[in-house]
Write an enzyme that holds these catalytic residues in place. Sequence first.
Site, PDB file in Angstrom:
ATOM      1  N   SER A  71       0.888  -1.237   0.013  1.00 27.93           N
ATOM      2  CA  SER A  71      -0.025   0.151   0.027  1.00 27.93           C
ATOM      3  C   SER A  71       0.851   1.351   0.189  1.00 27.93           C
ATOM      4  O   SER A  71       1.901   1.590  -0.863  1.00 27.93           O
ATOM      5  CB  SER A  71      -0.950   0.004   1.273  1.00 27.93           C
ATOM      6  OG  SER A  71      -1.936   0.838   1.104  1.00 27.93           O
ATOM      7  N   ASP A 221      -5.919  -3.421  -2.497  1.00 26.01           N
ATOM      8  CA  ASP A 221      -4.830  -3.029  -1.739  1.00 26.01           C
ATOM      9  C   ASP A 221      -4.171  -4.384  -1.116  1.00 26.01           C
ATOM     10  O   ASP A 221      -4.820  -5.368  -0.556  1.00 26.01           O
ATOM     11  CB  ASP A 221      -5.342  -2.381  -0.439  1.00 26.01           C
ATOM     12  CG  ASP A 221      -4.047  -1.837   0.468  1.00 26.01           C
ATOM     13  OD1 ASP A 221      -3.413  -2.465   0.539  1.00 26.01           O
ATOM     14  OD2 ASP A 221      -4.627  -0.805   0.950  1.00 26.01           O
TER      15      ASP A 221
END
Length: 407
Positions: A71, A221
Amino acid sequence: MATENVEITVTPRLIPPPCMGNLITVLSIDGGGVRGIIPGTILAFLESKLQELDGEDVRLADYFDVIAGTSTGGLLTAMLAAPNKDNRPLFRAKEIVDFYLENCPKIFPQKNTWIFDSVLRLIKAAAGPKYDGKFLCFKVRELLGETKLNQSLTNIVIPTFDIKLLQPVLFSTFEAKTETSKNALLADICISTSAAPTFLPAYYFQTEDSSGNKREYNLVDGGVAANNPTLAAINQVSKEILMENQDFFPIKPTDYGKFLVLSLGTGEGKQHHRYSAKDAAKWGVLGWLFNKCDTPLIDIFTQASADMVDIHVSVLFKALHSEKNYLRIQDDTLEGTTSSTDISTEENLNKLVQVGNELLKKPVSRVNVETGVYESAGSVMTNEEALTNFAELLSHERRHRRANTPT
């Protein structure tokens, strides 16, 4: 679709391979949105110590065999390892915090009062992600352009999760060397690993191999699978050793005493007990997705993922008498807005800079597997002092390898 195994031209690494030295050096950076400022502060300190030892021109990518990030950590990884026009890292570590201070308010725009925002988030929880992600996509593409995974200046590992296949997808330079379908644009990979459910839209892209076969990716993500990518990085190296990659072979896959690992968290609010079973027992779908300014479901699975990896790695290194080779720096005392993933007001971003600076002064800590709380590791050494020692180890290893590398 069959896996294509062809040799791909790769950018020469900045650091001589581990087979020329004594250690395998790994840097890992957690996910956490705007809290990426915290590891950014830590990295700036570490790079400054390396520069004191080896000169102003050195960068973190000159020392680490693998940099892994999930991320926001994936974006940091690309900033540290992607090449600029001079084939040097795109960013100095000290430039990372300024980048976040400038761009986070545009990635996560704060337009509403708290009350109005609460109502808006309830609506968006059913209608779509909180942010459209357009500026993030624009900025990442502007930075990384057409740079591909195999062009990184050191080996990198970035986790994502494919929601169509319901399985993690790890993008690594190790695989990109032989699988053209995994040799994606770094920009696509960074946008994908940052696509936090409920916050940013899922991301789709395709790659094409040398025969024209297309592979599609439907990604969110990487924190869904590995918010702390330390174990993913170690596993990638272990695979290379098993496959007798000459950069790592003949190191044994079980020889974790050869690993020197720095794992950086992005902070969490664990000690302030934001949730309880009594409260959660009343929540429906929206309650798990929205609770005042928090998103409990996201907080829970990302922190659970990160802490489980920390526990596994801590126990592994301790069992193999290599505990000193693993340094985890994390702050679990965040409260209020600093524990948020996306509150990007000037006040909160500056608070996060302060958190990072204060974390350097705190004693080295380890997670207590019973309470989940980070406690003193039994040493009076601060994180700042530990990083100074870490820099000396990295510098010595680099010099040793360069001395052993044929000219």
